[in-house]
Design a protein around this motif. Structure first.
Motif, short mmCIF file in Angstrom:
data_model
loop_
_atom_site.label_atom_id
_atom_site.label_comp_id
_atom_site.label_asym_id
_atom_site.label_seq_id
_atom_site.Cartn_x
_atom_site.Cartn_y
_atom_site.Cartn_z
N ILE A 174 0.84 -1.20 0.00
CA ILE A 174 0.00 0.00 0.00
C ILE A 174 0.87 1.25 0.00
CG2 ILE A 174 -1.66 1.35 1.35
CD1 ILE A 174 -2.83 -1.34 2.31
N ALA A 175 1.89 1.24 0.86
CA ALA A 175 2.79 2.39 0.93
C ALA A 175 3.50 2.63 -0.39
CB ALA A 175 3.82 2.17 2.05
N ALA A 176 4.00 1.56 -1.00
CA ALA A 176 4.72 1.70 -2.26
C ALA A 176 3.80 2.18 -3.37
CB ALA A 176 5.37 0.37 -2.65
N HIS A 177 2.55 1.71 -3.37
CA HIS A 177 1.61 2.09 -4.42
C HIS A 177 1.23 3.56 -4.31
CE1 HIS A 177 -1.44 1.26 -7.49
NE2 HIS A 177 -2.19 2.13 -6.84
N LEU A 178 1.09 4.06 -3.10
CA LEU A 178 0.60 5.42 -2.90
C LEU A 178 1.69 6.46 -2.70
CD1 LEU A 178 -2.48 4.76 -0.59
CD2 LEU A 178 -2.41 4.94 -3.07
N TRP A 179 2.87 6.02 -2.27
CA TRP A 179 3.94 6.99 -1.98
C TRP A 179 5.23 6.73 -2.74
CZ3 TRP A 179 0.39 5.61 1.72
CH2 TRP A 179 -0.33 6.66 2.32
N GLY A 180 5.33 5.61 -3.45
CA GLY A 180 6.53 5.36 -4.23
C GLY A 180 7.48 4.38 -3.57
N ASP A 181 8.47 3.93 -4.34
CA ASP A 181 9.31 2.85 -3.85
C ASP A 181 10.34 3.28 -2.82
OD1 ASP A 181 11.25 4.10 -5.36
OD2 ASP A 181 11.34 2.56 -6.90
N TYR A 182 10.47 4.59 -2.55
CA TYR A 182 11.40 5.01 -1.50
C TYR A 182 10.96 4.49 -0.14
CZ TYR A 182 8.17 8.48 0.39
OH TYR A 182 7.09 9.08 0.98
N THR A 183 9.68 4.14 0.00
CA THR A 183 9.16 3.64 1.27
C THR A 183 9.73 2.26 1.60
OG1 THR A 183 7.23 2.69 0.14
CG2 THR A 183 6.99 4.91 1.04
N ASP A 184 10.39 1.63 0.62
CA ASP A 184 10.96 0.30 0.87
C ASP A 184 12.03 0.33 1.96
OD1 ASP A 184 11.10 -2.51 0.12
OD2 ASP A 184 13.08 -2.05 -0.70
N ASP A 185 12.61 1.51 2.20
CA ASP A 185 13.68 1.63 3.19
C ASP A 185 13.16 2.04 4.57
OD1 ASP A 185 15.63 1.00 1.28
OD2 ASP A 185 15.75 3.09 0.61
N LEU A 186 11.87 2.25 4.71
CA LEU A 186 11.34 2.69 6.00
C LEU A 186 11.27 1.53 6.99
CD1 LEU A 186 8.41 5.04 4.87
CD2 LEU A 186 10.75 5.66 5.49
N SER A 187 11.44 1.86 8.25
CA SER A 187 11.44 0.83 9.29
C SER A 187 10.03 0.41 9.69
CB SER A 187 12.21 1.32 10.53
OG SER A 187 11.62 2.52 11.02
N ASN A 188 9.04 1.29 9.49
CA ASN A 188 7.66 0.93 9.80
C ASN A 188 6.71 1.68 8.87
OD1 ASN A 188 6.40 3.44 11.14
ND2 ASN A 188 8.31 3.19 12.31
N PHE A 189 5.46 1.25 8.90
CA PHE A 189 4.46 1.83 8.01
C PHE A 189 3.25 2.32 8.81
CE2 PHE A 189 6.92 -1.29 5.65
CZ PHE A 189 7.35 -0.53 4.56
N ASP A 190 3.54 2.99 9.93
CA ASP A 190 2.46 3.49 10.78
C ASP A 190 1.57 4.49 10.05
OD1 ASP A 190 3.41 1.91 12.80
OD2 ASP A 190 4.43 3.53 13.88
N PHE A 191 2.15 5.21 9.09
CA PHE A 191 1.35 6.20 8.36
C PHE A 191 0.26 5.52 7.53
CE2 PHE A 191 5.00 5.07 5.83
CZ PHE A 191 4.53 4.94 4.54
N VAL A 192 0.49 4.27 7.09
CA VAL A 192 -0.55 3.54 6.37
C VAL A 192 -1.72 3.26 7.31
CG1 VAL A 192 -1.13 1.37 5.20
CG2 VAL A 192 1.06 2.49 4.73
N TYR A 193 -1.43 2.82 8.53
CA TYR A 193 -2.47 2.58 9.53
C TYR A 193 -3.29 3.84 9.74
CZ TYR A 193 -4.49 2.44 14.20
OH TYR A 193 -5.35 2.55 15.27
N GLN A 194 -2.64 4.99 9.83
CA GLN A 194 -3.36 6.24 10.08
C GLN A 194 -4.29 6.59 8.93
OE1 GLN A 194 -3.13 7.79 13.13
NE2 GLN A 194 -4.94 8.84 12.35
N HIS A 195 -3.83 6.39 7.70
CA HIS A 195 -4.68 6.69 6.54
C HIS A 195 -5.87 5.73 6.47
CE1 HIS A 195 -1.51 9.38 5.12
NE2 HIS A 195 -2.33 9.78 4.18
#
Length: 227
Positions: A174-195
């Motif tokens: 979801i993160a990669a689809h909506l924000w791009g592949d730079y999210t591959d380096d993130l340690s967590n995806f809490d922002f997806v939960y918030q959205h």
């Protein structure tokens, strides 16, 4: 829409990238066949803009790779005016459309939208499911006749769920689809939960059914069987 632009002319690539970004799309750029193949192995794209002449290979070979790997992206070939044979070969190999250089960015945009509608939305700009109606031209989403006050990202998230009903979507995808592949380096995806939380809240406020299930440890699923 998430787009992969494969183009070795950096000035043209920058112009297309900036234009699509202003239109609210995620646009990632590859300048070579090798880099494009790596991205296509790792990430999913709605559409691919494919130049034919690339420094380390022919775009038509990359098109064959896309089809052999069963990658379900729409493909728009970008070619020089005198490359008629390449355009014909590309269409016969499975490309969805072609555009000759030079082109107007507004025409490129229109071609991309048309491919996306054909590939993902059965040829229409209106996506419906039970009480949900999404208009991909106006970016309006309504539930039970009430237009939702949602952000562009929330609209794209809801559309992503509807296009992928009953499929488990990981937080990373979801993160990669909506924000791009730079999210591959993130340690967590809490922002997806918030959205997702915000989207659920707005759907419930319009008295819509919350079809979005949390699949613990994995991500989310739009459960169309839910009453």
């Amino acid at each position: 829409m998430k787009v992969l632009l494969i183009e070795d002319n950096k000035e043209l690539a920058a112009s297309v990238h900036d234009y699509l970004a202003r239109e609210g799309y995620i646009c990632e750029v590859s300048y070579t066949v090798n880099d494009a193949q790596e991205k296509l192995h790792l990430f999913q794209y709605d559409c691919i803009l494919l130049d034919i002449m690339l420094p380390d290979g022919n775009g038509l070979a990359l098109l064959e790779f896309v089809r052999s790997e069963n990658i379900q992206s729409g493909i728009l070939i970008i070619s020089a005016k005198n490359a008629l044979d390449d355009r014909i070969n590309g269409l016969e190999s499975g490309a969805d459309d072609y555009l000759t250089k030079p082109f107007h960015l507004s025409e490129l945009h229109a071609r991309l939208r048309a491919i996306f509608r054909r590939k993902k939305l059965d040829g229409t700009n209106i996506v419906t499911f039970n009480e949900f109606i999404l208009n991909t031209d106006t970016l309006e989403a309504s539930v039970n006749g009430t237009v939702l006050d949602i952000t562009r990202k929330e609209f794209d998230l809801l559309l992503y769920f509807l296009v992928n009903k009953n499929r488990v979507l990981s937080r990373q995808s979801i993160a990669a689809h909506l924000w791009g592949d730079y999210t591959d380096d993130l340690s967590n995806f809490d922002f997806v939960y918030q959205h997702v939380k915000n989207l659920r809240k707005k759907i419930s406020a319009a008295e819509g059914t919350d079809y979005i299930d949390t699949v613990y440890g994995l991500g989310y699923k739009f459960n169309s069987a839910k009453e």
